[in-house]
Design an enzyme around this catalytic site. Structure first.
Site, mmCIF file in Angstrom:
data_model
loop_
_atom_site.group_PDB
_atom_site.id
_atom_site.type_symbol
_atom_site.label_atom_id
_atom_site.label_comp_id
_atom_site.label_asym_id
_atom_site.label_seq_id
_atom_site.Cartn_x
_atom_site.Cartn_y
_atom_site.Cartn_z
ATOM 1 N N LYS A 30 22.277 25.292 4.006
ATOM 2 C CA LYS A 30 21.384 24.194 3.636
ATOM 3 C C LYS A 30 21.219 24.082 2.125
ATOM 4 C CE LYS A 30 19.304 23.689 8.060
ATOM 5 N NZ LYS A 30 20.082 24.753 8.761
HETATM 6 C C1 PLP Z 1 20.857 24.434 9.928
HETATM 7 C C2 PLP Z 1 21.885 25.436 10.346
HETATM 8 C C3 PLP Z 1 22.909 25.112 11.271
HETATM 9 C C4 PLP Z 1 22.989 23.763 11.938
HETATM 10 O O1 PLP Z 1 23.382 22.757 11.061
HETATM 11 P P1 PLP Z 1 23.200 21.210 11.458
HETATM 12 O O2 PLP Z 1 23.588 20.463 10.240
HETATM 13 O O3 PLP Z 1 21.755 21.044 11.801
HETATM 14 O O4 PLP Z 1 24.090 20.957 12.608
HETATM 15 C C5 PLP Z 1 23.843 26.075 11.568
HETATM 16 N N1 PLP Z 1 23.780 27.319 11.033
HETATM 17 C C6 PLP Z 1 22.826 27.670 10.147
HETATM 18 C C7 PLP Z 1 22.797 29.053 9.622
HETATM 19 C C8 PLP Z 1 21.834 26.747 9.771
HETATM 20 O O5 PLP Z 1 20.876 27.120 8.901
#
Ligand code: PLP
Length: 466
Positions: free
Chosen positions: A112
């Site tokens: 993120k």
């Molecule tokens: C948020 C997250 C995801 C999922 O990503 P999306 O964009 O919501 O599909 C997968 N793995 C981790 C570690 C995350 O923090």
């Protein structure tokens, strides 16, 4: 570039507008009015650029006239300057045709940061130009809150308050939020569950006078700018493996469908991505849809990959809009029906086109641990539970002769218990976070009471305004 809502009833906005708006007024999601595309020669010209410059050039058509190229480049450089790896998103080869694209070298050790760090820069810049300020409020069960706090800490124009459920996040997750001591950051440990935190945030947004007074804003995963900021790493990885002169596939562990949507956007822009493979844990609403045209909400069950424990993949609406030939009325009807009945019904033709575009894959906790163990035994690679699901999905659905890029979404040190259970190893935190457990924490415990929380938000926002 202009942006329209998937539900067709919100004002058309430019990039700065969708950045600050997040969700469209009509409940829909903003998408570009037209999809930009790059020619093979234009893709080739991006090879070998430093990541921040490549990111600025890939995002250029989405940003349009909202920012000059110099400004966008500068903000990208600032966003990625704090990463712990000079390549920003390096790849590690796991097998002849399998690569791990490591997206976890940012400040909070999860992918993120790739988008959120840039979002913080973009917010500050656009707000300064408009002589405005905002107060971001959000609820988190873990990762999103820390990424948002790290992105906003110390920014001039932004104050941020994040609510987490008291005693219900992991210690690493809480400390990643509560040890950021910038004066524009407020952490609330709410007496309640994650759902209570989310309801509290919704209630604050629904309080129109308060919303105006505080200029409330959000940085959740439906913000278009976050999707745009996730396209460049797929481009960088594909170019490194020979694109556009050779196709690649992409495998992504999926929650809200944001990360995989960005890969789809790269493909829409002309990057030769052969197969889009999506991995889920047992909360597999998307895989069920692809298997049997069954998109129905079910209660969320906890798993070893908590960032994928979701009931609804919000960003899927953007793809649905495309699959429905950009018919906003059809999209709105389908999404409103989904909200009221808990079941999304789409025509067989739409379902078939989704199936031709996406390959689904589900892995339960036990098989996830087995995959982590297998990877560690095969090459010494430590993949966190989310990443391991993506890698297993890649192995299950690779095409001969086409290399697969598997998105590695979290650093294994974020999930030490699962890693130890699978491999006997507790991966250490990277040096810059090694003293996380010794740092001073600051947060405020509040009852599940809107007046108390609003008072706290006012105090954080006012301190900065004074
Ligand atoms: C948020 C997250 C995801 C999922 O990503 P999306 O964009 O919501 O599909 C997968 N793995 C981790 C570690 C995350 O923090």
């Amino acid at each position: 570039m202009r942006y329209i809502s998937t539900r067709g009833q919100a004002p058309v906005l430019d990039f700065s507008g969708v950045l600050l708006a997040g969700l469209a007024d009509d409940g829909g999601l903003y998408v570009p009015e037209t999809w930009p595309s790059f020619s093979p020669a234009e893709w080739r010209a991006l090879r070998g650029l430093p990541y921040a410059e490549l990111a600025a050039r890939v995002m250029r058509p989405f940003v349009g006239d909202s920012l000059s190229h110099e400004t966008l480049s500068r903000l990208c450089r600032a966003a990625y300057a704090g990463f712990r790896h000079p390549a920003i998103a390096p790849m590690v080869q796991l097998d002849t045709e399998l690569w791990s694209l490591e997206l976890f070298h940012g400040p909070t050790l999860a992918f993120k940061d790739m988008a959120m760090q840039l979002l913080g820069q973009l917010f500050d810049h656009v707000l300064a130009e408009q002589n405005r300020r905002v107060t971001i409020v959000g609820a988190t069960s873990g990762d999103t809150g820390s990424a948002a706090i790290e992105a906003c800490a110390g920014k001039e124009r932004v104050d941020i308050v994040i609510l987490h459920p008291n005693g219900r996040t992991s210690e690493v997750q809480r400390r990643q939020m509560t040890t950021v001591l910038a004066p524009n950051v407020g952490n609330v440990a709410l007496d309640g569950t994650f759902d209570d935190c989310q309801d509290m945030v919704k209630a604050m947004f629904a309080d129109v006078p308060f919303r105006g007074e505080m200029q409330l804003s959000a940085v959740n995963s439906i913000n278009w700018a976050r999707i745009a900021a996730q396209v460049p790493y797929y481009v960088a990885a594909a170019l490194a493996l020979g694109a556009p002169d050779r196709p690649v596939s992409v495998a992504v562990p999926t929650g809200n469908f944001g990360n995989v949507l960005a890969a789809w956007v790269a493909r829409k822009m002309g990057l030769p991505i052969e197969r889009l493979i999506i991995g889920s844990n047992r909360n597999n609403i998307l895989s069920r849809f692809l298997d049997a045209n069954d998109m129905s909400m079910r209660p969320v069950e906890p798993s070893l990959s908590p960032s994928m424990d979701i009931q609804v993949s919000s960003n899927f609406e953007r793809l649905l809009f495309e699959l429905m030939d950009r018919d906003a009325t059809k999209t709105r009807t389908a999404m409103l029906g989904f909200r009221t009945t808990g079941h999304l019904s789409v025509d067989a033709s739409v379902w078939q086109s989704a199936r031709s575009l996406l390959t689904g894959f589900t892995l339960d906790d036990e098989a996830t641990l087995a995959e982590i163990r297998r990877l560690y035994a095969a090459s010494g690679y430590l993949a966190d539970p989310h990443t391991a699901i993506g890698i297993a999905a890649a192995r299950a659905h690779a095409l001969p002769g086409v290399p697969v890029i598997a998105a590695a979404t979290a650093h294994p040190a974020k999930f030490p218990d699962a890693m130890e259970q699978a491999t006997g190893q507790r991966p250490p935190l990277p040096p810059r976070l090694a003293d996380l457990y010794d740092r001073l924490e600051k947060y405020t415990c509040l009852p599940n009471d809107i007046a108390a929380v609003q008072g706290f938000v006012r105090a954080v926002a006012r301190r900065n305004a004074a």
